[in-house]
Design an enzyme around this catalytic site. Sequence first.
Site, PDB file in Angstrom:
ATOM      1  N   GLY A 165       0.831  -1.198   0.000  1.00 52.27           N
ATOM      2  CA  GLY A 165       0.000   0.000   0.000  1.00 52.27           C
ATOM      3  C   GLY A 165       0.867   1.250   0.000  1.00 52.27           C
ATOM      4  N   PHE A 166       0.243   2.385  -0.143  1.00 56.74           N
ATOM      5  CA  PHE A 166       0.973   3.633  -0.316  1.00 56.74           C
ATOM      6  C   PHE A 166       1.881   3.953   0.883  1.00 56.74           C
ATOM      7  CE2 PHE A 166       0.352   8.522  -0.571  1.00 56.74           C
ATOM      8  CZ  PHE A 166       1.590   8.676  -1.172  1.00 56.74           C
ATOM      9  N   ILE A 167       1.300   4.072   2.065  1.00 58.99           N
ATOM     10  CA  ILE A 167       2.089   4.449   3.231  1.00 58.99           C
ATOM     11  C   ILE A 167       2.953   3.278   3.701  1.00 58.99           C
ATOM     12  CG2 ILE A 167       2.012   5.400   5.566  1.00 58.99           C
ATOM     13  CD1 ILE A 167      -0.761   6.579   4.835  1.00 58.99           C
ATOM     14  N   TYR A 195     -15.857   3.446   7.513  1.00 56.59           N
ATOM     15  CA  TYR A 195     -14.390   3.460   7.556  1.00 56.59           C
ATOM     16  C   TYR A 195     -13.869   4.070   8.853  1.00 56.59           C
ATOM     17  CZ  TYR A 195      -9.646   5.143   6.631  1.00 56.59           C
ATOM     18  OH  TYR A 195      -8.312   5.453   6.733  1.00 56.59           O
ATOM     19  N   LYS A 216     -11.975   2.264  12.195  1.00 57.56           N
ATOM     20  CA  LYS A 216     -10.683   2.758  12.679  1.00 57.56           C
ATOM     21  C   LYS A 216     -10.761   3.162  14.150  1.00 57.56           C
ATOM     22  CE  LYS A 216      -7.443   2.459   9.603  1.00 57.56           C
ATOM     23  NZ  LYS A 216      -6.218   1.682   9.939  1.00 57.56           N
TER      24      LYS A 216
END
Length: 321
Positions: free
Chosen positions: A9-11, A150, A154
């Site tokens: 993934g990006f991070i 979402y 979280k």
Amino acid sequence: MIVVTGCAGFIGWKTAFVLLERGESILGIDDMNDYYDPKIKEWRLSTLLDKKNFEFQRLDISRYEPLKEILDRKGIDSIINLAARAGVRASVENPWVYLDANMKGTLNLLEICKDRSIKKFVLASTSSVYGLEEMPFSEDIKTDKPLAQYPATKKGAEVLCYSYHYLYSIDISIPRYFTVYGPAGRPDMSIFQFIKRIDEGMPIKIFGDGKQKRDFTYIDDIVEGTILGLKPLGYEIFNLGNNNSIELSYVIGLIEEFLGKKAKIEYLPRHPADVPATWADIKKAKELLGWEPKVKIEEGIERTGRWYIENRGWLKGIRIE
């Protein structure tokens, strides 16, 4: 050894990349799902696979038994959980996958930390937990009114983390990220989409009037804050943002200027789960970590645009919605 989940993934990718550059050994885990075009995940992963001290396992962290088997080894010092289903609007359409990835996956990792005496856990969280609270968002604001599934999942993961800290003395850091962007970013996010669509002459989609504001934060700054969160802190939540709320129309103007092309804009109704603005209070990250962002939006857009131009050939085939 540091475990980085969501390493394609990006991070997660950039965090693993920086840690490897600093000489750490990394066990990367990712299920390579197709929430967005996996070709960009494959590109990110390819930059890690040829590095010394990197091991990759393809796995969904919501599957407890195979995850436990992979992590049943000595020498794991910490886990950075960057595996998640992101996306506010998408979570409204398919909440079950968010429950599995964001809460069940976190629970599985915390159980393994408890059983294997892994003392450091970092959970990536989101500014979306603040909902419609007063800005700038500080960590002591109540976050019990999420606007979509979402941020709800979280928030649930954050609360699970506190339980495991309290019961088993696991040291836990929870960075809340504010609108992360940069090279090799997510193709479902606005900046990637705007650059690609404007460059290719396609209309960009704006949900609302374009006056909504976001605290856009460059990937390198986010990664630095995440890695600093590996230090012993007990149990702490801290914002990682640019401390600057920027209008979407200004960002579009920066992209137009970089590309030398004018955007064609298609305005769509604002989604009820979208907030009008985000803005991070980052005093706590400064005090706890000695962290503050370094990359301003103008420089960040230029860096992101340059990466796009350098990789335009294969990026033309990336699927965007």
